[in-house]
Every structure is written in structure tokens, then in C-alpha cells.
Design a protein around this motif. Structure first.
Motif, PDB file in Angstrom:
ATOM      1  N   THR A   2       0.798  -0.733   0.054  1.00 41.69           N
ATOM      2  CA  THR A   2      -0.195  -0.626  -0.252  1.00 41.69           C
ATOM      3  C   THR A   2       1.024   1.035   0.295  1.00 41.69           C
ATOM      4  OG1 THR A   2      -0.220  -0.142   2.325  1.00 41.69           O
ATOM      5  CG2 THR A   2      -1.917  -1.384   1.022  1.00 41.69           C
ATOM      6  N   ALA A   3       0.398   2.445  -0.193  1.00 39.67           N
ATOM      7  CA  ALA A   3       1.005   3.736  -0.537  1.00 39.67           C
ATOM      8  C   ALA A   3       1.278   3.802   0.843  1.00 39.67           C
ATOM      9  CB  ALA A   3      -0.228   4.619  -0.364  1.00 39.67           C
ATOM     10  N   ASP A   4       1.004   3.011   2.622  1.00 37.88           N
ATOM     11  CA  ASP A   4       1.683   3.143   3.708  1.00 37.88           C
ATOM     12  C   ASP A   4       2.441   2.542   3.769  1.00 37.88           C
ATOM     13  OD1 ASP A   4       1.133   3.456   6.344  1.00 37.88           O
ATOM     14  OD2 ASP A   4       0.371   1.426   6.583  1.00 37.88           O
ATOM     15  N   ASP A   5       3.069   1.756   2.799  1.00 34.60           N
ATOM     16  CA  ASP A   5       4.385   0.622   2.905  1.00 34.60           C
ATOM     17  C   ASP A   5       5.002   1.369   2.646  1.00 34.60           C
ATOM     18  OD1 ASP A   5       3.027  -1.295   4.440  1.00 34.60           O
ATOM     19  OD2 ASP A   5       1.807  -2.460   2.871  1.00 34.60           O
ATOM     20  N   GLU A  39      -5.989   4.641   4.564  1.00 35.04           N
ATOM     21  CA  GLU A  39      -5.503   3.945   2.981  1.00 35.04           C
ATOM     22  C   GLU A  39      -6.087   5.018   2.035  1.00 35.04           C
ATOM     23  OE1 GLU A  39      -5.369  -0.196   2.086  1.00 35.04           O
ATOM     24  OE2 GLU A  39      -4.102  -0.674   4.298  1.00 35.04           O
TER      25      GLU A  39
END
Length: 80
Positions: A2-5, A39
Motif C-alpha cells: 500500500t501507499a502506507d507501506d 489508506e
């Protein structure tokens, strides 16, 4: 992934706290935290943050020969 990761990995590698990144891009720390935890980050926000961090995100069309095309700021061009 994800963008978070992606963003958390870059911040960890660089030793940059999230609140510092938020300040540098003109966001409140809470806004960045909320976008990452929920997210809800938009693709243009992800690219803006990665650009600020001097990180390139590469997209590959698996149906074409990767050596034939690349992403270059909005335009694909042959690689020779």
C-alpha cells in the motif's frame, strides 16, 4: 503493498519522522497520519510525497517488453 507501506519504508530508511515529512510538504501531521492509516491517499498525493523524498515509483506494463517503454513524467517513450 500500500501507499502506507511505501512511504513508511522510505521514512524508516531515511530516518525521517512522519511529522517532519508532513511539515515539509505543508500538511498537518494528523492529515498525513490519517491518509496513511485509513489508506485514503490519492495517487497524486503519493507521487507528490515520493517526489519530495526523491523517490521514483516505476510502473511496468507486463504485457509489453519492459525494455521498450518507461514512465517519464507523464509520457512513455522508447528506451534505446
Amino acid at each position: 503493498m500500500t501507499a502506507d507501506d511505501i512511504i513508511k519504508a522510505v521514512l524508516q530508511l531515511r530516518g525521517i519522522p512522519g511529522y517532519q515529512l508532513a511539515h515539509e510538504i505543508g500538511w498537518a501531521a494528523q492529515k498525513l497520519s490519517k491518509r496513511l492509516s485509513n489508506e485514503t491517499m490519492r495517487i497524486h498525493e503519493l507521487y507528490m510525497i515520493l517526489d519530495h523524498l526523491d523517490v521514483d515509483l516505476t510502473l511496468t506494463d507486463r504485457r509489453t517488453d519492459p525494455s521498450e517503454m518507461c514512465w517519464d513524467g507523464g509520457a512513455c517513450r522508447p528506451i534505446r
